[in-house]
Design a protein around this motif. Structure first.
Motif, short mmCIF file in Angstrom:
data_model
loop_
_atom_site.label_atom_id
_atom_site.label_comp_id
_atom_site.label_asym_id
_atom_site.label_seq_id
_atom_site.Cartn_x
_atom_site.Cartn_y
_atom_site.Cartn_z
N LYS A 3 -5.41 4.89 8.41
CA LYS A 3 -4.98 4.83 9.50
C LYS A 3 -6.02 6.51 10.70
O LYS A 3 -6.53 5.98 12.02
CB LYS A 3 -3.29 5.20 9.99
CG LYS A 3 -2.25 4.04 10.35
CD LYS A 3 -1.41 4.20 10.10
CE LYS A 3 -0.46 2.99 10.74
NZ LYS A 3 0.74 3.56 10.66
N LEU A 4 -6.14 7.31 9.57
CA LEU A 4 -6.68 8.14 10.03
C LEU A 4 -8.55 7.88 10.26
O LEU A 4 -9.48 8.33 11.42
CB LEU A 4 -6.73 9.78 9.25
CG LEU A 4 -8.15 10.99 9.40
CD1 LEU A 4 -7.07 10.53 10.79
CD2 LEU A 4 -7.75 11.88 7.99
N LYS A 5 -8.81 6.96 9.43
CA LYS A 5 -10.25 6.78 9.17
C LYS A 5 -10.28 6.13 10.55
O LYS A 5 -11.05 5.46 11.36
CB LYS A 5 -10.77 5.49 7.93
CG LYS A 5 -10.59 6.47 6.30
CD LYS A 5 -11.25 5.83 5.83
CE LYS A 5 -10.96 6.45 4.06
NZ LYS A 5 -11.42 5.58 3.64
N THR A 6 -9.70 4.49 11.33
CA THR A 6 -9.50 4.14 12.15
C THR A 6 -10.01 4.88 13.14
O THR A 6 -10.37 4.62 14.17
CB THR A 6 -8.34 2.79 11.79
OG1 THR A 6 -8.27 1.89 10.97
CG2 THR A 6 -8.50 1.97 13.08
N GLY A 7 -8.82 5.80 13.86
CA GLY A 7 -9.37 6.80 14.68
C GLY A 7 -10.16 7.48 14.57
O GLY A 7 -11.00 7.46 15.94
N ILE A 8 -10.66 7.97 13.21
CA ILE A 8 -11.87 8.34 14.02
C ILE A 8 -12.80 7.63 13.87
O ILE A 8 -13.29 7.97 14.83
CB ILE A 8 -12.40 9.47 12.61
CG1 ILE A 8 -11.37 10.53 12.24
CG2 ILE A 8 -13.63 9.61 12.39
CD1 ILE A 8 -11.41 10.30 10.86
N ALA A 9 -12.99 6.76 14.11
CA ALA A 9 -13.52 5.40 14.43
C ALA A 9 -13.88 4.73 15.29
O ALA A 9 -14.98 4.78 16.61
CB ALA A 9 -13.72 4.12 13.33
N ALA A 10 -12.98 4.83 15.89
CA ALA A 10 -12.84 4.38 17.14
C ALA A 10 -12.95 5.71 18.43
O ALA A 10 -13.22 5.70 19.11
CB ALA A 10 -10.47 4.60 17.58
N ALA A 11 -12.36 6.72 17.67
CA ALA A 11 -13.32 8.14 18.94
C ALA A 11 -14.45 8.34 18.77
O ALA A 11 -15.18 8.56 20.02
CB ALA A 11 -12.58 9.03 18.31
N LYS A 44 0.87 -1.23 0.10
CA LYS A 44 -0.05 -0.13 -0.15
C LYS A 44 1.12 1.44 0.40
O LYS A 44 1.54 1.03 0.44
CB LYS A 44 -0.69 -0.13 1.31
CG LYS A 44 -1.69 -0.83 1.35
CD LYS A 44 -2.74 -0.79 2.90
CE LYS A 44 -3.92 -2.04 2.52
NZ LYS A 44 -4.21 -2.20 3.62
N SER A 45 0.39 2.08 -0.89
CA SER A 45 1.32 4.07 -0.39
C SER A 45 1.24 3.98 0.47
O SER A 45 0.38 4.04 1.32
CB SER A 45 0.57 4.46 -1.89
OG SER A 45 -0.69 4.83 -1.11
N VAL A 46 1.90 5.22 0.82
CA VAL A 46 2.16 5.98 2.23
C VAL A 46 1.12 6.64 2.79
O VAL A 46 0.19 6.35 4.03
CB VAL A 46 3.41 6.66 2.68
CG1 VAL A 46 3.63 7.72 3.39
CG2 VAL A 46 4.59 5.83 2.57
N THR A 47 0.67 7.26 0.93
CA THR A 47 -1.01 8.13 1.49
C THR A 47 -2.13 6.96 2.13
O THR A 47 -2.58 7.20 2.78
CB THR A 47 -0.98 8.78 -0.21
OG1 THR A 47 0.49 9.34 -0.41
CG2 THR A 47 -2.19 9.63 0.70
N LYS A 48 -1.95 6.12 1.59
CA LYS A 48 -3.59 4.99 1.47
C LYS A 48 -2.94 4.42 2.45
O LYS A 48 -3.69 4.17 3.64
CB LYS A 48 -3.45 3.60 0.59
CG LYS A 48 -4.68 2.78 0.67
CD LYS A 48 -4.89 1.91 -0.31
CE LYS A 48 -5.73 1.31 -0.94
NZ LYS A 48 -6.23 0.73 -1.89
N ASN A 49 -1.71 3.90 3.86
CA ASN A 49 -1.73 3.90 4.91
C ASN A 49 -2.39 5.10 6.03
O ASN A 49 -3.08 4.69 6.50
CB ASN A 49 -0.73 3.32 5.19
CG ASN A 49 0.26 1.77 4.61
OD1 ASN A 49 -0.52 0.75 4.81
ND2 ASN A 49 1.30 1.52 4.23
N LYS A 50 -1.78 6.85 5.70
CA LYS A 50 -2.31 7.09 6.19
C LYS A 50 -3.67 7.64 6.01
O LYS A 50 -4.59 7.86 7.23
CB LYS A 50 -1.41 8.63 6.32
CG LYS A 50 -0.29 9.14 6.58
CD LYS A 50 0.69 9.93 6.16
CE LYS A 50 1.53 9.65 5.85
NZ LYS A 50 2.80 10.80 5.97
N ILE A 51 -4.42 7.16 5.59
CA ILE A 51 -5.72 7.51 5.33
C ILE A 51 -6.38 6.22 6.13
O ILE A 51 -7.57 6.63 6.73
CB ILE A 51 -6.63 7.69 4.20
CG1 ILE A 51 -6.01 8.88 3.35
CG2 ILE A 51 -7.64 7.30 3.68
CD1 ILE A 51 -6.07 9.07 1.55
#
Length: 92
Positions: free
Chosen positions: A79-87, A70-77
């Motif tokens: 992780k961001l989605k996971t963080g938002i959902a977790a919060a 996976k691209s670095v950008t895709k990995n960051k996106i």
């Protein structure tokens, strides 16, 4: 071919054929289907159902190759989605 569904999944009312003998030209799933529309609630469904949905859409665009890096950008996106959902649900 799979199960023919003559009545609505939601309200069990009878359905009218909206489109007949449709083919999947986009993803290449085998078979012909009809789209039916519920006279009561307006739901539209596919009939007959494909017998093996996993194999019918094996080339569907969301099925990623797990071996592709996976691209670095895709990995960051992701992780961001996971963080938002977790919060949102109170998870750390």
């Amino acid at each position: 071919m799979g199960l023919n569904r003559e009545t609505c999944y939601l309200c069990r009312a009878s359905g009218q054929i909206l489109h007949k003998d449709m083919k999947d030209h986009l993803f290449g799933a085998p078979g012909n289907w009809n789209y039916k529309s519920c006279e009561a609630c307006g739901l539209i469904w596919l009939t007959p159902l494909p017998e093996d949905t996993e194999m019918s859409y094996i080339n569907y665009y969301t099925h990623e190759n797990a071996e592709e890096p996976k691209s670095v950008t895709k990995n960051k996106i992701e992780k961001l989605k996971t963080g938002i959902a977790a919060a949102a649900f109170g998870y750390p």
